[in-house]
Design an enzyme around this catalytic site. Sequence first.
Site, PDB file in Angstrom:
ATOM      1  N   HIS A   5      69.559 127.636  81.387  1.00 53.60           N
ATOM      2  CA  HIS A   5      70.472 126.684  80.747  1.00 53.60           C
ATOM      3  C   HIS A   5      71.517 126.146  81.727  1.00 53.60           C
ATOM      4  O   HIS A   5      72.075 126.904  82.504  1.00 53.60           O
ATOM      5  CB  HIS A   5      71.165 127.425  79.592  1.00 53.60           C
ATOM      6  CG  HIS A   5      72.124 126.599  78.813  1.00 53.60           C
ATOM      7  ND1 HIS A   5      73.434 126.977  78.619  1.00 53.60           N
ATOM      8  CD2 HIS A   5      71.971 125.413  78.175  1.00 53.60           C
ATOM      9  CE1 HIS A   5      74.038 126.061  77.880  1.00 53.60           C
ATOM     10  NE2 HIS A   5      73.183 125.106  77.597  1.00 53.60           N
ATOM     11  N   GLU A  25      66.886 123.674  82.326  1.00 52.57           N
ATOM     12  CA  GLU A  25      67.484 122.555  81.611  1.00 52.57           C
ATOM     13  C   GLU A  25      68.625 122.019  82.450  1.00 52.57           C
ATOM     14  O   GLU A  25      69.444 122.773  82.964  1.00 52.57           O
ATOM     15  CB  GLU A  25      68.004 123.024  80.255  1.00 52.57           C
ATOM     16  CG  GLU A  25      68.636 121.916  79.442  1.00 52.57           C
ATOM     17  CD  GLU A  25      70.067 122.205  79.026  1.00 52.57           C
ATOM     18  OE1 GLU A  25      70.509 121.610  78.041  1.00 52.57           O
ATOM     19  OE2 GLU A  25      70.755 123.009  79.698  1.00 52.57           O
ATOM     20  N   ASP A  27      71.625 118.873  82.709  1.00 51.15           N
ATOM     21  CA  ASP A  27      72.378 117.844  81.984  1.00 51.15           C
ATOM     22  C   ASP A  27      72.428 116.560  82.806  1.00 51.15           C
ATOM     23  O   ASP A  27      72.626 116.609  84.020  1.00 51.15           O
ATOM     24  CB  ASP A  27      73.807 118.331  81.729  1.00 51.15           C
ATOM     25  CG  ASP A  27      73.817 119.598  80.902  1.00 51.15           C
ATOM     26  OD1 ASP A  27      73.401 119.526  79.737  1.00 51.15           O
ATOM     27  OD2 ASP A  27      74.228 120.658  81.414  1.00 51.15           O
ATOM     28  N   HIS A  41      77.629 118.974  83.028  1.00 43.84           N
ATOM     29  CA  HIS A  41      77.850 119.284  81.620  1.00 43.84           C
ATOM     30  C   HIS A  41      79.303 119.065  81.249  1.00 43.84           C
ATOM     31  O   HIS A  41      79.611 118.363  80.301  1.00 43.84           O
ATOM     32  CB  HIS A  41      77.429 120.734  81.321  1.00 43.84           C
ATOM     33  CG  HIS A  41      77.489 121.081  79.869  1.00 43.84           C
ATOM     34  ND1 HIS A  41      78.673 121.245  79.186  1.00 43.84           N
ATOM     35  CD2 HIS A  41      76.512 121.285  78.950  1.00 43.84           C
ATOM     36  CE1 HIS A  41      78.412 121.536  77.917  1.00 43.84           C
ATOM     37  NE2 HIS A  41      77.110 121.564  77.753  1.00 43.84           N
ATOM     38  N   ASP A  85      68.599 117.164  79.620  1.00 44.43           N
ATOM     39  CA  ASP A  85      69.464 117.025  78.451  1.00 44.43           C
ATOM     40  C   ASP A  85      70.291 115.758  78.672  1.00 44.43           C
ATOM     41  O   ASP A  85      71.267 115.771  79.420  1.00 44.43           O
ATOM     42  CB  ASP A  85      70.341 118.275  78.344  1.00 44.43           C
ATOM     43  CG  ASP A  85      71.221 118.264  77.113  1.00 44.43           C
ATOM     44  OD1 ASP A  85      71.306 117.220  76.447  1.00 44.43           O
ATOM     45  OD2 ASP A  85      71.854 119.299  76.825  1.00 44.43           O
TER      46      ASP A  85
END
Length: 273
Positions: A5, A25, A27, A41, A85
Amino acid sequence: WIMGHMVNAIAQIDEFVNLGANSIETDVSFDSSANPEYTYHGVPCDCGGTCTKWEHFNEFLKGLRKATTPGDSKYHEKLVLVVFDLKTGSLYDNQASDAGKKLAKSLLQNYWNNGNNGGRAYIVLSIPNLAHYKLITGFKEALTSEGHPELMDKVGYDFSGNDDIGDVANAYKKAGVTGHVWQSDGITNCLLRGLDRVRKAVANRDSSSGYINKVYYWTVDKRQSTRDALDAGVDGIMTNYPDVIADVLNESAYKAKFRIASYDDNPWETFKN
């Protein structure tokens, strides 16, 4: 798929894969003209997560390409899937198509190396807002007009807003999507969320008329919530601690039923028991 993440700095790719992630993942923030700008993020973010690391998007893509190109000194054979994302909340709804086109061109140049032995990972475009479904059509249009429609074979989709499953199906219909669908469900690890919607997504995945191919749950950092998600039948778990998920997968209850996905496991195919 063990999904690391908030992997937003190139150095974190090694870190997360070495802890057991086979997927990351990342951003993606956009500027006011809908250009993908940073892998960032920002605050607030998860409890215990590091949310201030960043790179310029195109630089991150170059690092990611090295990590997923066989023969490169930075290559990780295990890293097979990347979820972008897409932080499209900063854009007007009518910019979604442009964002998709610009994203496709960035990936084509910096990740896929213009179709010439680029990175091999599968890519999921994760969109937080159903109204931005034209990001998908714009992405596809750009790859087609640049002469590389075959790269769409490596691209899948996710709407990450925890919307009603029927509404998500409708957005895909409008976008002309008929496969390659991952469905996320989840909440920041600071809060608890039940598994009701995950179970609905899994039921859709496993029904003959469903639109979902894979279901993933986020953000899971504890052993018990990992077990609960596996018991619900998810395909992927997003985590700040890949080693925790890997440990649980090694427990006897799960070892026989689950294994870590490799490059040969097609992420767009629904797993049939």
